[in-house]
Design a protein around this motif. Structure first.
Motif, PDB file in Angstrom:
ATOM      1  N   PRO A  34       0.829  -1.211   0.000  1.00 34.26           N
ATOM      2  CA  PRO A  34       0.000   0.000   0.000  1.00 34.26           C
ATOM      3  C   PRO A  34       0.865   1.263   0.000  1.00 34.26           C
ATOM      4  O   PRO A  34       2.018   1.244   0.441  1.00 34.26           O
ATOM      5  CB  PRO A  34      -0.786  -0.106   1.307  1.00 34.26           C
ATOM      6  CG  PRO A  34      -0.732  -1.531   1.684  1.00 34.26           C
ATOM      7  CD  PRO A  34       0.551  -2.072   1.130  1.00 34.26           C
ATOM      8  N   GLU A  35       0.294   2.343  -0.461  1.00 33.24           N
ATOM      9  CA  GLU A  35       1.024   3.601  -0.617  1.00 33.24           C
ATOM     10  C   GLU A  35       1.732   4.041   0.670  1.00 33.24           C
ATOM     11  O   GLU A  35       2.853   4.542   0.624  1.00 33.24           O
ATOM     12  CB  GLU A  35       0.057   4.694  -1.089  1.00 33.24           C
ATOM     13  CG  GLU A  35       0.738   5.925  -1.625  1.00 33.24           C
ATOM     14  CD  GLU A  35       1.624   5.652  -2.842  1.00 33.24           C
ATOM     15  OE1 GLU A  35       2.720   6.254  -2.894  1.00 33.24           O
ATOM     16  OE2 GLU A  35       1.238   4.854  -3.719  1.00 33.24           O
ATOM     17  N   ALA A  36       1.097   3.843   1.822  1.00 31.93           N
ATOM     18  CA  ALA A  36       1.689   4.275   3.100  1.00 31.93           C
ATOM     19  C   ALA A  36       2.995   3.554   3.402  1.00 31.93           C
ATOM     20  O   ALA A  36       3.809   4.039   4.189  1.00 31.93           O
ATOM     21  CB  ALA A  36       0.695   4.053   4.237  1.00 31.93           C
ATOM     22  N   LEU A  37       3.219   2.402   2.785  1.00 30.52           N
ATOM     23  CA  LEU A  37       4.433   1.626   3.054  1.00 30.52           C
ATOM     24  C   LEU A  37       5.362   1.524   1.848  1.00 30.52           C
ATOM     25  O   LEU A  37       6.347   0.805   1.896  1.00 30.52           O
ATOM     26  CB  LEU A  37       4.062   0.215   3.520  1.00 30.52           C
ATOM     27  CG  LEU A  37       3.366   0.153   4.874  1.00 30.52           C
ATOM     28  CD1 LEU A  37       2.910  -1.261   5.172  1.00 30.52           C
ATOM     29  CD2 LEU A  37       4.281   0.658   5.974  1.00 30.52           C
ATOM     30  N   LYS A  38       5.046   2.240   0.772  1.00 30.42           N
ATOM     31  CA  LYS A  38       5.905   2.201  -0.417  1.00 30.42           C
ATOM     32  C   LYS A  38       7.336   2.542  -0.024  1.00 30.42           C
ATOM     33  O   LYS A  38       7.580   3.524   0.670  1.00 30.42           O
ATOM     34  CB  LYS A  38       5.427   3.187  -1.482  1.00 30.42           C
ATOM     35  CG  LYS A  38       4.198   2.751  -2.210  1.00 30.42           C
ATOM     36  CD  LYS A  38       4.546   1.786  -3.313  1.00 30.42           C
ATOM     37  CE  LYS A  38       3.301   1.569  -4.128  1.00 30.42           C
ATOM     38  NZ  LYS A  38       3.185   0.319  -4.736  1.00 30.42           N
ATOM     39  N   ASN A  39       8.265   1.732  -0.438  1.00 31.73           N
ATOM     40  CA  ASN A  39       9.710   1.924  -0.228  1.00 31.73           C
ATOM     41  C   ASN A  39      10.121   1.899   1.241  1.00 31.73           C
ATOM     42  O   ASN A  39      11.256   2.216   1.560  1.00 31.73           O
ATOM     43  CB  ASN A  39      10.192   3.216  -0.897  1.00 31.73           C
ATOM     44  CG  ASN A  39       9.911   3.210  -2.374  1.00 31.73           C
ATOM     45  OD1 ASN A  39      10.138   2.208  -3.060  1.00 31.73           O
ATOM     46  ND2 ASN A  39       9.391   4.311  -2.891  1.00 31.73           N
ATOM     47  N   GLU A  40       9.216   1.539   2.148  1.00 34.62           N
ATOM     48  CA  GLU A  40       9.549   1.492   3.573  1.00 34.62           C
ATOM     49  C   GLU A  40      10.559   0.375   3.868  1.00 34.62           C
ATOM     50  O   GLU A  40      11.400   0.508   4.749  1.00 34.62           O
ATOM     51  CB  GLU A  40       8.271   1.271   4.387  1.00 34.62           C
ATOM     52  CG  GLU A  40       8.464   1.317   5.878  1.00 34.62           C
ATOM     53  CD  GLU A  40       8.747   2.716   6.413  1.00 34.62           C
ATOM     54  OE1 GLU A  40       9.352   2.802   7.492  1.00 34.62           O
ATOM     55  OE2 GLU A  40       8.378   3.704   5.766  1.00 34.62           O
ATOM     56  N   PHE A  41      10.469  -0.720   3.110  1.00 37.52           N
ATOM     57  CA  PHE A  41      11.321  -1.884   3.365  1.00 37.52           C
ATOM     58  C   PHE A  41      12.239  -2.194   2.187  1.00 37.52           C
ATOM     59  O   PHE A  41      12.858  -3.244   2.140  1.00 37.52           O
ATOM     60  CB  PHE A  41      10.456  -3.111   3.672  1.00 37.52           C
ATOM     61  CG  PHE A  41       9.439  -2.866   4.755  1.00 37.52           C
ATOM     62  CD1 PHE A  41       9.837  -2.721   6.072  1.00 37.52           C
ATOM     63  CD2 PHE A  41       8.097  -2.755   4.448  1.00 37.52           C
ATOM     64  CE1 PHE A  41       8.910  -2.483   7.071  1.00 37.52           C
ATOM     65  CE2 PHE A  41       7.157  -2.526   5.439  1.00 37.52           C
ATOM     66  CZ  PHE A  41       7.570  -2.380   6.751  1.00 37.52           C
ATOM     67  N   TRP A 103      -5.428  -4.937   1.745  1.00 33.38           N
ATOM     68  CA  TRP A 103      -4.775  -4.287   2.861  1.00 33.38           C
ATOM     69  C   TRP A 103      -5.775  -3.354   3.520  1.00 33.38           C
ATOM     70  O   TRP A 103      -6.537  -2.679   2.844  1.00 33.38           O
ATOM     71  CB  TRP A 103      -3.575  -3.458   2.382  1.00 33.38           C
ATOM     72  CG  TRP A 103      -2.487  -4.262   1.779  1.00 33.38           C
ATOM     73  CD1 TRP A 103      -2.269  -4.457   0.447  1.00 33.38           C
ATOM     74  CD2 TRP A 103      -1.465  -4.977   2.458  1.00 33.38           C
ATOM     75  NE1 TRP A 103      -1.169  -5.246   0.261  1.00 33.38           N
ATOM     76  CE2 TRP A 103      -0.645  -5.582   1.481  1.00 33.38           C
ATOM     77  CE3 TRP A 103      -1.142  -5.170   3.785  1.00 33.38           C
ATOM     78  CZ2 TRP A 103       0.457  -6.350   1.797  1.00 33.38           C
ATOM     79  CZ3 TRP A 103      -0.040  -5.946   4.097  1.00 33.38           C
ATOM     80  CH2 TRP A 103       0.741  -6.522   3.114  1.00 33.38           C
ATOM     81  N   GLN A 104      -5.747  -3.323   4.845  1.00 31.81           N
ATOM     82  CA  GLN A 104      -6.614  -2.414   5.583  1.00 31.81           C
ATOM     83  C   GLN A 104      -5.734  -1.629   6.552  1.00 31.81           C
ATOM     84  O   GLN A 104      -4.992  -2.219   7.345  1.00 31.81           O
ATOM     85  CB  GLN A 104      -7.663  -3.211   6.355  1.00 31.81           C
ATOM     86  CG  GLN A 104      -8.591  -2.357   7.167  1.00 31.81           C
ATOM     87  CD  GLN A 104      -9.577  -3.194   7.965  1.00 31.81           C
ATOM     88  OE1 GLN A 104      -9.480  -4.402   8.046  1.00 31.81           O
ATOM     89  NE2 GLN A 104     -10.539  -2.520   8.568  1.00 31.81           N
ATOM     90  N   TYR A 105      -5.811  -0.309   6.498  1.00 30.47           N
ATOM     91  CA  TYR A 105      -5.028   0.537   7.385  1.00 30.47           C
ATOM     92  C   TYR A 105      -5.726   0.648   8.736  1.00 30.47           C
ATOM     93  O   TYR A 105      -6.915   0.961   8.804  1.00 30.47           O
ATOM     94  CB  TYR A 105      -4.840   1.932   6.784  1.00 30.47           C
ATOM     95  CG  TYR A 105      -4.050   2.848   7.686  1.00 30.47           C
ATOM     96  CD1 TYR A 105      -2.668   2.786   7.711  1.00 30.47           C
ATOM     97  CD2 TYR A 105      -4.689   3.732   8.542  1.00 30.47           C
ATOM     98  CE1 TYR A 105      -1.934   3.608   8.552  1.00 30.47           C
ATOM     99  CE2 TYR A 105      -3.965   4.558   9.389  1.00 30.47           C
ATOM    100  CZ  TYR A 105      -2.594   4.484   9.389  1.00 30.47           C
ATOM    101  OH  TYR A 105      -1.867   5.286  10.237  1.00 30.47           O
ATOM    102  N   LEU A 106      -4.991   0.373   9.804  1.00 29.53           N
ATOM    103  CA  LEU A 106      -5.521   0.510  11.164  1.00 29.53           C
ATOM    104  C   LEU A 106      -4.499   1.252  12.021  1.00 29.53           C
ATOM    105  O   LEU A 106      -3.294   1.067  11.857  1.00 29.53           O
ATOM    106  CB  LEU A 106      -5.778  -0.870  11.792  1.00 29.53           C
ATOM    107  CG  LEU A 106      -6.789  -1.769  11.097  1.00 29.53           C
ATOM    108  CD1 LEU A 106      -6.772  -3.159  11.714  1.00 29.53           C
ATOM    109  CD2 LEU A 106      -8.179  -1.174  11.196  1.00 29.53           C
ATOM    110  N   GLU A 107      -4.974   2.057  12.946  1.00 32.34           N
ATOM    111  CA  GLU A 107      -4.087   2.695  13.918  1.00 32.34           C
ATOM    112  C   GLU A 107      -3.722   1.644  14.958  1.00 32.34           C
ATOM    113  O   GLU A 107      -4.589   0.963  15.482  1.00 32.34           O
ATOM    114  CB  GLU A 107      -4.792   3.869  14.605  1.00 32.34           C
ATOM    115  CG  GLU A 107      -5.055   5.046  13.706  1.00 32.34           C
ATOM    116  CD  GLU A 107      -3.803   5.865  13.421  1.00 32.34           C
ATOM    117  OE1 GLU A 107      -2.846   5.836  14.226  1.00 32.34           O
ATOM    118  OE2 GLU A 107      -3.801   6.540  12.381  1.00 32.34           O
ATOM    119  N   ASP A 108      -2.445   1.512  15.243  1.00 32.62           N
ATOM    120  CA  ASP A 108      -1.985   0.527  16.228  1.00 32.62           C
ATOM    121  C   ASP A 108      -1.161   1.267  17.280  1.00 32.62           C
ATOM    122  O   ASP A 108      -0.467   2.227  16.960  1.00 32.62           O
ATOM    123  CB  ASP A 108      -1.142  -0.545  15.528  1.00 32.62           C
ATOM    124  CG  ASP A 108      -1.053  -1.832  16.320  1.00 32.62           C
ATOM    125  OD1 ASP A 108      -1.789  -1.991  17.310  1.00 32.62           O
ATOM    126  OD2 ASP A 108      -0.251  -2.696  15.934  1.00 32.62           O
TER     127      ASP A 108
END
Length: 148
Positions: A34-41, A103-108
């Motif tokens: 998902p876009e929020a994690l693009k290139n994060e890893f 994918w579902q975005y959740l606040e953790d």
């Protein structure tokens, strides 16, 4: 779940302690997160293998939950790399394959003990919220661990 394969001339990963083939756990195309994690890893295919031998409990006898434990292999391979067809070892039926379909975005949030370690002061009402609800249970990517 289809294994991307192993790099050319590589044998199936084995546990250095019991010599059993490592269980294939996960393959994740980092380029399609998902876009929020693009290139994060990084980019490529993330693969995870782990020793699940129950006769010689490597997970208990060696620090399996530690980041640099040698009873697991976590790596990123590039999808354009030359791969070979491999015969999946017989012990690989422990976990049936599953496909990530959404994918579902959740606040953790951390549990109340970890929140205190991070310097977060909670009032009584919020403490009860954290005790019962956080961190979120289940399969997740980039969330906080739910310690047993």
């Amino acid at each position: 779940m289809v294994n991307q394969g192993l790099p050319k001339n590589e044998q199936w990963p084995k546990c250095p302690h019991c010599q059993n083939p490592l269980q294939f756990f996960l393959q994740l195309n980092l380029n399609t997160l998902p876009e929020a994690l693009k290139n994060e890893f990084g980019s490529g295919i993330l693969q995870m293998f782990y020793c699940t031998n129950e006769e010689i409990p490597c997970d208990c006898d060696y620090p399996g939950c530690q980041v640099f434990s040698d009873i697991h292999l976590i790596r990123i391979i590039q999808p354009k790399a030359e791969v070979q067809d491999v015969k999946i070892p017989e012990n690989q039926g422990i976990f049936p394959p599953k496909l990530i379909v959404d994918w579902q975005y959740l606040e953790d949030y951390p549990n109340y003990e970890e929140a205190e370690e991070f310097g977060v002061e909670l009032d009584f009402n919020l403490d009860e919220l954290f005790i019962d609800n956080f961190p979120i249970e289940g399969d997740k990517l980039a969330g906080l661990p739910l310690w047993v």
